[in-house]
Design a protein around this motif. Structure first.
Motif, mmCIF file in Angstrom:
data_model
loop_
_atom_site.group_PDB
_atom_site.id
_atom_site.type_symbol
_atom_site.label_atom_id
_atom_site.label_comp_id
_atom_site.label_asym_id
_atom_site.label_seq_id
_atom_site.Cartn_x
_atom_site.Cartn_y
_atom_site.Cartn_z
ATOM 1 N N GLY A 91 44.825 53.558 35.568
ATOM 2 C CA GLY A 91 43.378 53.448 35.583
ATOM 3 C C GLY A 91 42.909 53.097 34.192
ATOM 4 N N ARG A 139 34.208 57.946 33.319
ATOM 5 C CA ARG A 139 33.725 56.784 34.077
ATOM 6 C C ARG A 139 33.996 56.967 35.562
ATOM 7 N N TYR A 140 35.213 57.367 35.912
ATOM 8 C CA TYR A 140 35.528 57.567 37.327
ATOM 9 C C TYR A 140 34.691 58.693 37.925
ATOM 10 N N ASP A 182 31.191 57.288 38.532
ATOM 11 C CA ASP A 182 31.283 56.373 39.674
ATOM 12 C C ASP A 182 31.270 57.151 40.991
ATOM 13 N N SER A 193 38.260 59.153 32.425
ATOM 14 C CA SER A 193 37.986 59.988 33.595
ATOM 15 C C SER A 193 36.484 60.223 33.753
ATOM 16 N N HIS A 207 40.274 60.970 37.472
ATOM 17 C CA HIS A 207 41.088 59.848 37.011
ATOM 18 C C HIS A 207 42.204 59.569 38.022
ATOM 19 N N PRO A 208 42.434 58.303 38.381
ATOM 20 C CA PRO A 208 43.461 57.993 39.393
ATOM 21 C C PRO A 208 44.842 58.521 39.039
ATOM 22 N N SER A 217 29.260 51.726 35.521
ATOM 23 C CA SER A 217 28.934 52.732 36.532
ATOM 24 C C SER A 217 27.565 52.448 37.142
#
Length: 333
Positions: free
Chosen positions: A288, A294-295, A298, A292, A135-136, A34
């Motif tokens: 992904g 981490r996302y 980011d 979540s 999260h994607p 990140s």
């Protein structure tokens, strides 16, 4: 936030916490790539802050006012007990710092509205850390539901509970805004709110209160237009449970571990599953590899670097909904 041409300087974070959640939400995501660094850690106990900083190679530590005065801190991550979230977030915004605040940010709609207005005025970004949204896989499912994958949503059921065994845990403190609703029930309310046509109305609340005055188990019933919803939350569940079911006019969807899609740790473990029922227009699954958290970091760092600011109406709506549930809960005890 600009560095050399074509580069973006990492967001410099100050931590308003020394608890375990920062490992999941900040330290591990940074190790995984990140675009952020930790420049400062604050605690009410200077010795604890120094020890935390030394253990994690953080350049500086001190008290909360010291953090707000640091020119080398762009943004603050707030993860104190719940009762301190809103006050610290507002103080950080007034000091010109961006804020990533653990959920729930607050349950006082007026105070949260003041925070939103202040964030716009100071041109800083405020995010409430409902990490699962980032999260994607979850983002894809939510987009599909809003796009009619099960037709028009008619019912949402959410269950989130776990067995809290530590008698001195802050989640059991009424003074610190503990309780099942504030710990895990708020996730369910957030999910329901994202799948309903308007801010839901609270139609019923049941709670089992423990000796410290917090709700150990809570059940909330809601209505928004044709949608009916139920959110169950517990700190006394016999085992960990985290699931949801969405039923629509043309199909249904079962969700396993929607609020913890990938378990943090040295070997990230994927927990999330989406089970689309017959008749649904199920989208292609979105994967992904990261957590979540981490996302979430980011996205926060990217938006800070891009000059995004404000808090968004979703924060104020969530505060209004939490406030309504807590008011009904007081009457139910």
């Amino acid at each position: 936030m600009a560095g050399q041409a074509g580069e973006t300087r990492p967001v410099r974070l100050g931590l308003a916490c020394t608890g375990w959640i920062a490992e999941w939400a900040v330290h591990q995501p940074i190790r995984d790539g990140s675009p952020a660094t930790v420049a400062f850690v604050a605690s009410r106990d200077p010795a604890r802050a120094r020890a935390y900083a030394a253990e994690r190679a953080i350049p500086a530590s001190g008290a909360w006012p010291d953090l707000l005065d640091r020119p080398d801190v762009d943004a603050v991550y707030v993860a104190t007990p719940n009762a301190g979230h809103l006050r610290l977030a507002l103080e950080a915004v007034r000091a010109g710092k961006h804020v990533l605040c653990e959920k729930p940010l607050g349950h006082d709609p007026g105070a949260v509205a003041e925070l939103c207005a202040e964030a716009r005025r100071r041109r800083v970004l405020v995010r409430e850390a409902y990490h699962y949204r980032a999260h994607p896989a979850l983002a894809g499912v939510l987009a599909a539901l809003r796009g009619g994958a099960v037709g028009e949503v008619r019912r949402v059921e959410v269950h989130y509970g776990w067995p809290l065994e530590r008698a001195d845990d802050v989640r059991l403190s009424a003074e610190l805004d503990g309780g099942a609703l504030m710990d895990v029930g708020c996730y369910g309310l957030d999910l329901v709110r994202r799948l309903t046509p308007a801010l839901p109305e609270v139609t019923g609340v049941r709670a089992r209160t423990g000796p410290t005055g917090v709700d150990l188990t809570a059940e909330v019933r809601l209505r928004s237009g044709p949608v009916r919803a139920r959110v169950w939350a517990s700190l006394r569940s016999p085992a960990f449970v985290c699931d949801a079911r969405v039923t629509g006019t043309e199909g249904s969807l079962g969700l396993s571990s929607p609020f913890l899609p990938v378990l943090p740790g040295p070997e990230a473990t994927r927990l999330f599953r989406a089970r689309w029922g017959p008749g649904t227009r199920a989208p292609a699954p979105r994967e992904g590899p990261f957590t979540s958290y981490r996302y979430q970091l980011d996205a926060f760092a990217r938006d800070v670097a891009a000059g995004e600011y404000g808090a968004g109406e979703g924060i104020a709506d969530q505060a209004r909904l939490l406030g309504q549930v807590r008011e009904r809960m007081r009457g139910a005890r």
